[in-house]
Motif scaffolding. Structure first.
Motif, PDB file in Angstrom:
ATOM      1  N   THR A   1       2.968  15.834 -15.601  1.00  0.00           N
ATOM      2  CA  THR A   1       4.275  15.798 -14.945  1.00  0.00           C
ATOM      3  C   THR A   1       4.137  16.254 -13.499  1.00  0.00           C
ATOM      4  O   THR A   1       3.503  17.273 -13.216  1.00  0.00           O
ATOM      5  N   TYR A   2       4.719  15.476 -12.587  1.00  0.00           N
ATOM      6  CA  TYR A   2       4.680  15.814 -11.162  1.00  0.00           C
ATOM      7  C   TYR A   2       6.061  15.559 -10.567  1.00  0.00           C
ATOM      8  O   TYR A   2       6.583  14.446 -10.634  1.00  0.00           O
ATOM      9  N   LYS A   3       6.663  16.624 -10.047  1.00  0.00           N
ATOM     10  CA  LYS A   3       7.986  16.550  -9.425  1.00  0.00           C
ATOM     11  C   LYS A   3       8.996  15.834 -10.314  1.00  0.00           C
ATOM     12  O   LYS A   3       9.737  14.949  -9.882  1.00  0.00           O
TER      13      LYS A   3
ATOM     14  N   TYR B   1       0.547   9.595  -6.786  1.00  0.00           N
ATOM     15  CA  TYR B   1       0.475   9.055  -5.433  1.00  0.00           C
ATOM     16  C   TYR B   1       1.888   8.984  -4.860  1.00  0.00           C
ATOM     17  O   TYR B   1       2.885   9.039  -5.587  1.00  0.00           O
ATOM     18  N   ILE B   2       1.952   8.828  -3.533  1.00  0.00           N
ATOM     19  CA  ILE B   2       3.222   8.599  -2.858  1.00  0.00           C
ATOM     20  C   ILE B   2       3.170   7.215  -2.220  1.00  0.00           C
ATOM     21  O   ILE B   2       2.246   6.894  -1.474  1.00  0.00           O
ATOM     22  N   GLU B   3       4.165   6.414  -2.502  1.00  0.00           N
ATOM     23  CA  GLU B   3       4.248   5.038  -2.012  1.00  0.00           C
ATOM     24  C   GLU B   3       5.390   4.946  -0.990  1.00  0.00           C
ATOM     25  O   GLU B   3       6.490   5.450  -1.239  1.00  0.00           O
ATOM     26  N   THR B   4       5.114   4.345   0.166  1.00  0.00           N
ATOM     27  CA  THR B   4       6.164   4.165   1.173  1.00  0.00           C
ATOM     28  C   THR B   4       6.086   2.762   1.765  1.00  0.00           C
ATOM     29  O   THR B   4       5.031   2.129   1.788  1.00  0.00           O
TER      30      THR B   4
ATOM     31  N   LYS C   1       8.295   7.184  -2.751  1.00  0.00           N
ATOM     32  CA  LYS C   1       8.387   6.975  -4.194  1.00  0.00           C
ATOM     33  C   LYS C   1       7.119   7.484  -4.844  1.00  0.00           C
ATOM     34  O   LYS C   1       6.015   7.194  -4.382  1.00  0.00           O
ATOM     35  N   ILE C   2       7.260   8.247  -5.907  1.00  0.00           N
ATOM     36  CA  ILE C   2       6.111   8.760  -6.629  1.00  0.00           C
ATOM     37  C   ILE C   2       5.656   7.722  -7.662  1.00  0.00           C
ATOM     38  O   ILE C   2       6.464   7.206  -8.439  1.00  0.00           O
TER      39      ILE C   2
ATOM     40  N   LEU D   1       2.173   1.808   2.483  1.00  0.00           N
ATOM     41  CA  LEU D   1       1.170   2.860   2.348  1.00  0.00           C
ATOM     42  C   LEU D   1       1.181   3.461   0.949  1.00  0.00           C
ATOM     43  O   LEU D   1       2.236   3.570   0.314  1.00  0.00           O
ATOM     44  N   ILE D   2      -0.006   3.875   0.515  1.00  0.00           N
ATOM     45  CA  ILE D   2      -0.148   4.702  -0.680  1.00  0.00           C
ATOM     46  C   ILE D   2      -0.951   5.926  -0.277  1.00  0.00           C
ATOM     47  O   ILE D   2      -2.059   5.811   0.251  1.00  0.00           O
TER      48      ILE D   2
END
Length: 242
Positions: free
Chosen positions: A95-97, A131-134, A141-142, A168-169
């Motif tokens: 679990t993350y955030k 990961y973080i997606e933008t 977005k996670i 980006l990731i």
């Protein structure tokens, strides 16, 4: 070139998946790693009937496909694993955030009655890394490795890009950019770090001496070299990319 076990062992992490014993440490201490490590098939039924011949061949796609079914173990841990013979399936969760993902894996267990520990020996990588997606610095977005591992995830994202878009990731824990795609003049310029495990490249049909295999965040060169870092760049023709 003939099979290079040192290269295959480096590809598998160069340490025992159970105790962490290092191949390099054994070479430094004893001058060899021969007979000190094994490739163990986590799911025995997946082992090729032609394994012994296949593993002795030159570096190839088929050989790497077989090695991907295995974990690297030192002789001692390999012996303990088979002696205890605890085979099972496990469900691992992370679990993350506030977001969670789970992964079911075939695995073997090694029990240590003195340290009171149980170690899981499983096939492949855990796919729970966040990961973080933008897109164009929009709201982040996670996502997780298991999302990226779904067939077509990245391709579907690239198909939606428009002129001027930057996708980006980033590693959620370090914020390091691992993958970028920029749409400009009907080209999609891709740049990603070698450590990013969700892009593969098989150049086994290239000219002899230039053949490479890129998978699982590792580049294997025909000459025995292995590469864990650096970045890869290439362009896609957006008009033909569908």
């Amino acid at each position: 070139m003939a099979v290079d076990k040192a290269q295959l062992y480096k590809y598998k992490g160069n340490v025992c998946s159970c105790c962490g014993k290092s191949v390099e440490e054994m070479i430094e201490r004893y001058g060899t790693f021969n007979r000190l490590f094994d490739l163990h098939h986590v799911v025995p039924s997946k082992k090729s009937d032609n394994y012994e011949n296949l593993i002795r061949q030159n570096l190839s796609t088929a050989q790497l496909d077989e090695v991907d079914k295995c974990v690297l173990l030192c002789k001692e841990c390999h012996g303990i694993l088979h002696a205890q013979n605890h085979q099972t399936r496990a469900v691992l969760s992370f679990t993350y955030k506030g977001q969670s993902r789970s992964q079911e894996v075939d695995c073997w267990l090694i029990k240590d009655n003195i340290d009171k520990t149980i170690k899981l020996i499983y096939e492949g990588d855990l796919l729970l890394e966040p990961y973080i997606e933008t897109l164009n610095d929009s709201e982040e977005k996670i996502i997780f490795s298991i999302d990226l591992n779904n067939n077509g995830y990245l391709v579907d994202k690239l198909k939606l890009l428009k002129e001027g878009d930057i996708y980006l990731i980033k590693n959620a824990l370090s914020n390091k950019v691992l993958f970028s795609a920029e749409y400009s003049n009907y080209l999609i310029k891709i740049k990603h770090e070698v450590e990013f495990k969700h892009v593969t490249l098989d150049a086994s049909k290239a000219k002899k001496g230039t053949r490479i295999w890129y998978r699982n965040g590792v580049i294997l060169h025909e000459n025995g070299e292995i590469q864990y870092d650096g970045n890869i760049t290439f362009c896609l023709d957006a008009t033909k990319f569908s």
